[in-house]
Structure formats: structure tokens, C-alpha cells
Design a protein around this motif. Structure first.
Motif, PDB file in Angstrom:
ATOM      1  N   MET A  24       0.843  -1.198   0.000  1.00 36.76           N
ATOM      2  CA  MET A  24       0.000   0.000   0.000  1.00 36.76           C
ATOM      3  C   MET A  24       0.882   1.253   0.000  1.00 36.76           C
ATOM      4  SD  MET A  24      -2.965   1.083   2.728  1.00 36.76           S
ATOM      5  CE  MET A  24      -3.832   2.630   2.562  1.00 36.76           C
ATOM      6  N   SER A  25       0.578   2.218  -0.892  1.00 35.37           N
ATOM      7  CA  SER A  25       1.395   3.411  -1.027  1.00 35.37           C
ATOM      8  C   SER A  25       1.204   4.331   0.173  1.00 35.37           C
ATOM      9  CB  SER A  25       1.016   4.156  -2.319  1.00 35.37           C
ATOM     10  OG  SER A  25       1.674   5.395  -2.386  1.00 35.37           O
ATOM     11  N   ASP A  26       2.308   4.935   0.622  1.00 32.57           N
ATOM     12  CA  ASP A  26       2.228   5.907   1.711  1.00 32.57           C
ATOM     13  C   ASP A  26       2.211   7.323   1.163  1.00 32.57           C
ATOM     14  OD1 ASP A  26       4.778   6.007   0.761  1.00 32.57           O
ATOM     15  OD2 ASP A  26       5.768   5.900   2.729  1.00 32.57           O
ATOM     16  N   LYS A  27       2.041   7.443  -0.161  1.00 29.23           N
ATOM     17  CA  LYS A  27       1.966   8.760  -0.780  1.00 29.23           C
ATOM     18  C   LYS A  27       0.610   9.409  -0.498  1.00 29.23           C
ATOM     19  CE  LYS A  27       5.202   7.888  -4.602  1.00 29.23           C
ATOM     20  NZ  LYS A  27       5.363   7.886  -6.075  1.00 29.23           N
ATOM     21  N   ILE A  28       0.598  10.736  -0.527  1.00 31.72           N
ATOM     22  CA  ILE A  28      -0.628  11.498  -0.286  1.00 31.72           C
ATOM     23  C   ILE A  28      -1.500  11.446  -1.543  1.00 31.72           C
ATOM     24  CG2 ILE A  28      -1.566  13.777   0.263  1.00 31.72           C
ATOM     25  CD1 ILE A  28       1.227  14.403   1.509  1.00 31.72           C
ATOM     26  N   LYS A  29      -2.794  11.192  -1.365  1.00 32.49           N
ATOM     27  CA  LYS A  29      -3.710  11.121  -2.509  1.00 32.49           C
ATOM     28  C   LYS A  29      -4.098  12.539  -2.946  1.00 32.49           C
ATOM     29  CE  LYS A  29      -6.791   7.956  -2.881  1.00 32.49           C
ATOM     30  NZ  LYS A  29      -7.999   7.100  -2.659  1.00 32.49           N
ATOM     31  N   MET A  77       4.606  20.773  -2.140  1.00 35.23           N
ATOM     32  CA  MET A  77       5.806  20.167  -1.543  1.00 35.23           C
ATOM     33  C   MET A  77       5.960  20.594  -0.085  1.00 35.23           C
ATOM     34  SD  MET A  77       6.747  18.198  -3.879  1.00 35.23           S
ATOM     35  CE  MET A  77       8.285  17.579  -3.173  1.00 35.23           C
ATOM     36  N   ARG A  78       5.612  21.827   0.204  1.00 34.80           N
ATOM     37  CA  ARG A  78       5.646  22.277   1.597  1.00 34.80           C
ATOM     38  C   ARG A  78       4.690  21.444   2.449  1.00 34.80           C
ATOM     39  NH1 ARG A  78       7.848  27.252   2.822  1.00 34.80           N
ATOM     40  NH2 ARG A  78       8.694  28.414   1.039  1.00 34.80           N
ATOM     41  N   TYR A  79       3.496  21.228   1.915  1.00 33.94           N
ATOM     42  CA  TYR A  79       2.507  20.439   2.658  1.00 33.94           C
ATOM     43  C   TYR A  79       3.005  19.010   2.862  1.00 33.94           C
ATOM     44  CZ  TYR A  79      -1.883  18.088   3.811  1.00 33.94           C
ATOM     45  OH  TYR A  79      -2.854  17.334   4.419  1.00 33.94           O
ATOM     46  N   ALA A  80       3.538  18.405   1.803  1.00 33.80           N
ATOM     47  CA  ALA A  80       4.019  17.019   1.895  1.00 33.80           C
ATOM     48  C   ALA A  80       5.175  16.879   2.879  1.00 33.80           C
ATOM     49  CB  ALA A  80       4.440  16.529   0.514  1.00 33.80           C
ATOM     50  N   ALA A 135      -5.592  21.140 -12.270  1.00 37.70           N
ATOM     51  CA  ALA A 135      -4.699  22.220 -12.708  1.00 37.70           C
ATOM     52  C   ALA A 135      -3.563  21.604 -13.523  1.00 37.70           C
ATOM     53  CB  ALA A 135      -4.143  22.956 -11.497  1.00 37.70           C
ATOM     54  N   GLU A 136      -3.254  22.229 -14.652  1.00 33.41           N
ATOM     55  CA  GLU A 136      -2.193  21.705 -15.512  1.00 33.41           C
ATOM     56  C   GLU A 136      -0.827  22.155 -14.999  1.00 33.41           C
ATOM     57  OE1 GLU A 136      -3.196  21.524 -19.877  1.00 33.41           O
ATOM     58  OE2 GLU A 136      -4.683  23.012 -19.227  1.00 33.41           O
ATOM     59  N   LEU A 137       0.027  21.183 -14.679  1.00 35.50           N
ATOM     60  CA  LEU A 137       1.360  21.474 -14.176  1.00 35.50           C
ATOM     61  C   LEU A 137       2.409  21.204 -15.244  1.00 35.50           C
ATOM     62  CD1 LEU A 137       1.175  19.865 -10.600  1.00 35.50           C
ATOM     63  CD2 LEU A 137       0.558  22.176 -11.312  1.00 35.50           C
ATOM     64  N   LEU A 138       3.526  21.912 -15.164  1.00 35.56           N
ATOM     65  CA  LEU A 138       4.636  21.662 -16.076  1.00 35.56           C
ATOM     66  C   LEU A 138       5.219  20.274 -15.817  1.00 35.56           C
ATOM     67  CD1 LEU A 138       6.501  25.090 -15.861  1.00 35.56           C
ATOM     68  CD2 LEU A 138       4.872  24.348 -17.597  1.00 35.56           C
ATOM     69  N   PRO A 139       5.789  19.635 -16.846  1.00 37.92           N
ATOM     70  CA  PRO A 139       6.324  18.268 -16.674  1.00 37.92           C
ATOM     71  C   PRO A 139       7.297  18.132 -15.504  1.00 37.92           C
ATOM     72  CG  PRO A 139       6.251  18.841 -19.000  1.00 37.92           C
ATOM     73  CD  PRO A 139       5.876  20.084 -18.244  1.00 37.92           C
ATOM     74  N   ASP A 140       8.214  19.078 -15.349  1.00 41.48           N
ATOM     75  CA  ASP A 140       9.171  18.996 -14.243  1.00 41.48           C
ATOM     76  C   ASP A 140       8.481  19.106 -12.891  1.00 41.48           C
ATOM     77  OD1 ASP A 140      11.263  18.665 -15.981  1.00 41.48           O
ATOM     78  OD2 ASP A 140      11.987  20.738 -15.846  1.00 41.48           O
ATOM     79  N   ASP A 141       7.467  19.956 -12.820  1.00 42.62           N
ATOM     80  CA  ASP A 141       6.733  20.100 -11.568  1.00 42.62           C
ATOM     81  C   ASP A 141       5.919  18.836 -11.272  1.00 42.62           C
ATOM     82  OD1 ASP A 141       7.686  22.654 -11.087  1.00 42.62           O
ATOM     83  OD2 ASP A 141       6.086  23.609 -12.233  1.00 42.62           O
ATOM     84  N   MET A 142       5.323  18.266 -12.309  1.00 39.60           N
ATOM     85  CA  MET A 142       4.561  17.032 -12.121  1.00 39.60           C
ATOM     86  C   MET A 142       5.461  15.899 -11.635  1.00 39.60           C
ATOM     87  SD  MET A 142       1.607  15.534 -12.226  1.00 39.60           S
ATOM     88  CE  MET A 142       0.454  16.338 -13.352  1.00 39.60           C
ATOM     89  N   LYS A 143       6.638  15.823 -12.200  1.00 42.22           N
ATOM     90  CA  LYS A 143       7.599  14.800 -11.782  1.00 42.22           C
ATOM     91  C   LYS A 143       7.932  14.944 -10.300  1.00 42.22           C
ATOM     92  CE  LYS A 143      12.212  12.995 -12.896  1.00 42.22           C
ATOM     93  NZ  LYS A 143      13.410  13.175 -13.774  1.00 42.22           N
ATOM     94  N   LYS A 164       4.928  13.871  -8.081  1.00 37.93           N
ATOM     95  CA  LYS A 164       4.683  12.433  -8.027  1.00 37.93           C
ATOM     96  C   LYS A 164       5.638  11.696  -7.085  1.00 37.93           C
ATOM     97  CE  LYS A 164       2.308  11.744 -12.416  1.00 37.93           C
ATOM     98  NZ  LYS A 164       2.312  11.103 -13.757  1.00 37.93           N
ATOM     99  N   GLU A 165       6.698  12.385  -6.658  1.00 41.63           N
ATOM    100  CA  GLU A 165       7.576  11.775  -5.657  1.00 41.63           C
ATOM    101  C   GLU A 165       6.889  11.677  -4.297  1.00 41.63           C
ATOM    102  OE1 GLU A 165      11.039  14.190  -5.559  1.00 41.63           O
ATOM    103  OE2 GLU A 165      11.695  13.668  -7.609  1.00 41.63           O
ATOM    104  N   LYS A 166       5.937  12.580  -4.073  1.00 38.45           N
ATOM    105  CA  LYS A 166       5.265  12.653  -2.770  1.00 38.45           C
ATOM    106  C   LYS A 166       3.778  12.313  -2.828  1.00 38.45           C
ATOM    107  CE  LYS A 166       8.772  14.384  -0.319  1.00 38.45           C
ATOM    108  NZ  LYS A 166       9.302  13.764   0.921  1.00 38.45           N
ATOM    109  N   TYR A 167       3.208  12.372  -4.033  1.00 40.31           N
ATOM    110  CA  TYR A 167       1.761  12.239  -4.154  1.00 40.31           C
ATOM    111  C   TYR A 167       1.363  11.101  -5.100  1.00 40.31           C
ATOM    112  CZ  TYR A 167       1.217  16.823  -1.883  1.00 40.31           C
ATOM    113  OH  TYR A 167       1.251  17.864  -0.999  1.00 40.31           O
ATOM    114  N   ASP A 168       0.241  10.493  -4.759  1.00 47.39           N
ATOM    115  CA  ASP A 168      -0.441   9.552  -5.650  1.00 47.39           C
ATOM    116  C   ASP A 168      -1.450  10.391  -6.427  1.00 47.39           C
ATOM    117  OD1 ASP A 168      -1.750   7.541  -6.928  1.00 47.39           O
ATOM    118  OD2 ASP A 168      -2.666   6.682  -5.133  1.00 47.39           O
TER     119      ASP A 168
END
Length: 352
Positions: free
Chosen positions: A1-6, A336-339, A11-19, A22-26
Motif C-alpha cells: 500500500m502506497s504511503d503517498k498522499i492522494k 511540496m511544503r505540505y508534503a 490544474a495543468e502542471l509543467l512536466p518537471d513540476d509534475m515529476k 509524483k515523488e510525494k503524491y499519488d
């Protein structure tokens, strides 16, 4: 089970921002993302339920949705806009749901658009363009490559309406005075551009610090009643609050000069609609450039659409590919601050 935040995301994010996200979020991309589809309350609830974080763009987030989602795991709302008008702020507060947003994301874009509209009416660009496209200033069809030798080339007819005499002659902005109503992020950028064009800048903003006025070399108006008669142009940069709603009324237009130009790229609600219409009909002011209407889309029978001293665009001032970049960076930083369990800094706090 993933421990990432759902995270439910429209909102459309830039590819680098989306990447990075996804390190912290599902991440669940909502099905209407990037489309003109306006989701219903049922869409919002069914697609966003059981997500700890919901980040939207213009999707409506009314009280009914917030009440349901908060009972099903929602802890943070986000909106990739400067002012999250699509979210019920009070309902979010009542449910202890903070709202992150992207303040100033379109400050440069709207400022540039404002100055663009100013130049368009000063130089009669929109009016002469439409006259050309309507065929008023075109010669009969011919071989376009059969060009006679002429020493002086002038767009003029001997026996027909001519563009130079069809509109009041254009004016320069250099050494003229613009009055800014509001000196927030957008107003400050307008001031910088106008100063760069050699204009004199006055601003009325009782809430802005003297330090900002001094930094921008902008004259501070203590009272709008003193500012308006000095201005060749008046440009509005206000949020809609109980204090600013219909604030710009008959009194304002009575105080403006009859050769003054009025520009509004903020919100129509801060202007008394009837007062503006009558000011233009009765020639209390010379021209108006407007990017926002009281009801959008504007109805076909709106009198401003029929006036030859008004330039109207369909709320395009904040639309820029660069705005997406700024918004993406801002909301990604907040996510990222929230995560990372750090304090969010771009929090919406207004309730009205």
C-alpha cells in the motif's frame, strides 16, 4: 500500500513540476483536465472523494462539495489562480480546510495586456482594423503585383471615406499621465511599463505602503477626487470586495476629464455598469477599453458593443502560456511544503 498522499488534480502542471509532485503524491488527473468542460457538483464529489488534497483550476468548488469531501479525507484545497473565486471560502474555513493559491501568477501578463489595450485605443488600432476588415478602406480587386511607381504612398481615396478622417487622430502616451486605481502586483507592473514609456504615474491605493510608492517613483494620491482630474488615462486594478463593489460610479466619471480614457482589466463588478454606459454615451469621457463584463459571456444586445469609442475583449488579459508556468511553480512549491510538513505561505485568507 502506497504511503503517498492522494491528490486529485485538474490544474495543468509543467512536466518537471509534475515529476516532483509524483515523488510525494499519488496523483489522480481529473477527467476534465485541459478541457472546457465545467464539472457538476456530482462530478466533483465522485471524482475527488477520498483524496487528501484537491488542486483545481476553474472547477467550481461550492459548499456542498466541500462539506462532503471534508468528511471523506479532504485536508487541503488548492487553486492555480491568483484569486480562487470558484471556491466557497467560508465553507472551506468552516471545515478547517486551508486554501493554497497562486498570487501574482498573472501580474506580468495582465499588466502587459492593460498597456496593450491602452495603446490600442490611443492609436485606434482595433477601430481601424475592423474598418479595414469590413471593407471600408479597401480598393477594388486587382493584380496585387501590379504596383505603380509612387514617390509618396498614402492610404487615401479621392471620393470615399478615408481611415485618417474616420476616427479622432491618435494620441501619444509619452509625457501623459495615467492614474492607477490599485497598486497591487498588477498595478505595480503597469506602473513600471508606463514609466518606461515616459509617462507620469499617479496611483490611488490607501492600503499600499509608502515604500512601494517611493520604490516605483509613483506619485501617491491621498484622495481619488484629487487624482482623477489630473489623468489622461485611468486604469483599474482592484479586487472585488464589499468596499470596492460598484465603487467607480457617477462621481468618478464626473471628475474625469472629457478627453480621458478609461481602462478596466480587473473585474467589472468594481464599476457601476449604468454609470460607465452613460459616461460614454454622454461623452463625459472619450474612450474606454474593457476586458471584463458584468455578465460573461456578454449578451449580444449590450450597449457597449455598439459604441464606436469602446474597445472590448472577452476576458483575455490573464491568458498566457507563461501564466501556466508561474502558477505551476507556485502551487508545486506549496504542495511540496505540505508534503514535507512545512508551513504553507501562499494561503488564501479572505472570506468576502
Amino acid at each position: 500500500m502506497s504511503d503517498k498522499i492522494k491528490l486529485a488534480l485538474s490544474a495543468e502542471l509543467l512536466p518537471d513540476d509534475m515529476k516532483k509532485i509524483k515523488e510525494k503524491y499519488d496523483v489522480k488527473i481529473l477527467p476534465w483536465t485541459g478541457s472546457d468542460y465545467l464539472p457538476t457538483k456530482e462530478d466533483i464529489i465522485s471524482e475527488c472523494i477520498d483524496n487528501e488534497v484537491v488542486l483545481i483550476y476553474t472547477d467550481p468548488m461550492p459548499k456542498e462539495c466541500i462539506d462532503v469531501l471534508s468528511k471523506n479525507g479532504l485536508k487541503l484545497l488548492g487553486c492555480a489562480r491568483a484569486t480562487p473565486n470558484n471556491i466557497d471560502w467560508k465553507a472551506a474555513k468552516d471545515n478547517n480546510i486551508p486554501i493554497i493559491h497562486a498570487p501574482g501568477r498573472n501580474a506580468h501578463t495582465v499588466a502587459e495586456y492593460t498597456v496593450g489595450m491602452l495603446l490600442a485605443i490611443c492609436k485606434r488600432i482595433g477601430f481601424s482594423y475592423h474598418g479595414l476588415m469590413d471593407g471600408r478602406f479597401l480598393a477594388d480587386e486587382k493584380d496585387i503585383y501590379d504596383v505603380p511607381e509612387r514617390k509618396d504612398v498614402i492610404w487615401r481615396f479621392k471620393d470615399r471615406e478615408n481611415p485618417r478622417s474616420s476616427y479622432p487622430w491618435s494620441i501619444d502616451v509619452y509625457d501623459r499621465t495615467i492614474g492607477l486605481v490599485g497598486l497591487g502586483a498588477i498595478g505595480q507592473n503597469v506602473a513600471l511599463i508606463c514609466k518606461g514609456m515616459g509617462m507620469n504615474v499617479i496611483a490611488y491605493d490607501p492600503y499600499q505602503s509608502d515604500e512601494i510608492f517611493s520604490k516605483l517613483d509613483v506619485k501617491k494620491a491621498e484622495d481619488y477626487r484629487e487624482m482623477l482630474p489630473e489623468c489622461d488615462f485611468v486604469s483599474v486594478h482592484l479586487n472585488v470586495t464589499e468596499d470596492t463593489r460598484s465603487m467607480i460610479n457617477d462621481e468618478w466619471f464626473d471628475l474625469m476629464r472629457i478627453d480621458a480614457y478609461f481602462i478596466n482589466t480587473a473585474r467589472a463588478a468594481v464599476v457601476d455598469q449604468k454609470a460607465l454606459i452613460e459616461a460614454l454615451e454622454n461623452k463625459k469621457i472619450a474612450f474606454a477599453a474593457i476586458d471584463v463584463m458584468w455578465d460573461e459571456p456578454a449578451p449580444k444586445n449590450h450597449p457597449l458593443l455598439k459604441m464606436d469609442n469602446v474597445l472590448i475583449t472577452p476576458h483575455m488579459g490573464g491568458i498566457s502560456s507563461d501564466v501556466k508556468k508561474w502558477a505551476s511553480q507556485m502551487v508545486t512549491d506549496e504542495l511540496m511544503r505540505y508534503a514535507n510538513k512545512e508551513k504553507n505561505i501562499r494561503l488564501w485568507t479572505r472570506l468576502e
